[in-house]
Design an enzyme around this catalytic site. Structure first.
Site, mmCIF file in Angstrom:
data_model
loop_
_atom_site.group_PDB
_atom_site.id
_atom_site.type_symbol
_atom_site.label_atom_id
_atom_site.label_comp_id
_atom_site.label_asym_id
_atom_site.label_seq_id
_atom_site.Cartn_x
_atom_site.Cartn_y
_atom_site.Cartn_z
ATOM 1 N N LYS A 166 10.348 32.657 12.579
ATOM 2 C CA LYS A 166 9.700 32.306 11.312
ATOM 3 C C LYS A 166 10.327 31.056 10.706
ATOM 4 C CE LYS A 166 6.933 32.999 7.760
ATOM 5 N NZ LYS A 166 7.552 32.465 6.572
ATOM 6 N N GLU A 173 5.745 23.776 9.702
ATOM 7 C CA GLU A 173 4.857 23.702 8.536
ATOM 8 C C GLU A 173 5.229 22.518 7.639
ATOM 9 O OE1 GLU A 173 4.915 26.491 4.755
ATOM 10 O OE2 GLU A 173 4.061 27.548 6.477
#
Length: 303
Positions: A166, A173
């Protein structure tokens, strides 16, 4: 299946609703009594039948560590704790060892999907023992997007792997958002382009740069043309920094993610001390003009 869920904020609240919609029983706890199903962690644990599964969805760092430690005192051998927040992966082994000493299992889960996850499902990256993953699989299946399991769920590896995956996801991102943002600014600066939102919207179908993030940028511009209501000050929640640190530790070049992180730092400066130093140096060695400090700084006035 029965699940205890600690933390009913923007993510946790929607996750509770999605799991319930899949037919599971969820007992939630939050300090906000208006959304909580129980009055305390002890009350939550008391409402769950053994062996229990408790999902923690609270802010990373000390809040998560304290919650896991308290659950360790309340739960019993054979129970399972899942940390689904944005904890740093290095915290996971500490938490897992603390609980393992009491016979309590531990999984770390990277959860992606934001406020849209209730409707679209959440991408899940899990770290921990296979037996614990299998036990929690009905909950993971309820949370992940519809379709093939492997397109929204991964058992990434041992304890820590879920949060590591993550972390890297969030670093990527950062880079993607920065690229879209720079493209938006360049289009906006060009006299030749008179309808920037239309160009971005046209990119959302068929092009190689289409993505959900681009869809969200188009949506933001529809709601606030020119983004006039938003300041250019951008926070970071930690994962980008951790990704860059890991890239350094592993000698992995990560120029895009690093630049995106530093761009956020730059967004918080109204007048950069570093750029003042550069301007001063140019003036010293070459006699180059400098802009005057004060209200007109950056307006073009030079001395």
């Amino acid at each position: 299946m029965q699940l205890g869920l600690v933390g009913l904020g923007k993510m946790g609240f929607n996750m509770r609703e999605r799991v319930r919609a899949a037919g599971h029983e969820v007992v939630g706890y939050d300090r906000n009594a208006q959304v909580s199903d129980s009055s305390s962690l002890a009350d939550l644990v008391g409402k769950l039948a053994a062996p229990r599964v408790v999902w923690v969805m609270v802010p990373a760092g000390e809040p998560t560590r304290q919650t896991v430690a308290e659950l360790g005192d309340l739960l019993a051998e054979g129970d399972l704790v899942i940390d689904g927040g944005n904890s740093r992966y290095t915290d996971d082994k500490v938490n897992a060892d603390l609980l393992a000493a009491k016979g309590i299992g531990y999984l770390d889960v990277g959860v992606s999907g934001g406020v849209w996850g209730k409707e679209n499902g959440y991408g899940l990256m899990v770290g921990g023992d296979e037996a614990h993953v299998e036990r929690a699989l009905p909950i993971f299946d309820a949370l992940r997007p519809e379709g093939p399991r492997e397109e929204g769920f991964a058992h990434a590896g041992k304890v820590g792997a879920g949060h590591y995956a993550k972390m890297v996801h969030n670093g990527i991102e950062y880079g993607l958002m920065q690229a879209y943002a720079e493209g938006f600014e360049l289009l906006d600066a060009a006299d030749e382009v008179t309808d920037v939102p239309a160009v971005l919207k046209a990119w959302t179908r068929g092009t190689v740069v289409r993505s959900w993030l681009l869809d969200l940028l188009v949506k933001a511009l529809e709601e606030d043309p020119g983004l006039a209501e938003i300041s250019g000050y951008v926070e970071d929640s930690g994962e980008g920094r951790w990704t860059v640190e890991e890239a350094i530790n592993h000698s992995v070049p990560a120029p895009v993610i690093s630049a995106a992180l530093f761009a956020r730092f730059a967004s918080r400066q109204s007048d950069s001390p570093a750029m003042k130093a550069v301007a001063a140096l140019r003036n010293q060695f070459g006699g180059h003009a400098v802009h005057k400090a004060g209200p007109t700084s950056g307006s073009g006035d030079v001395s």
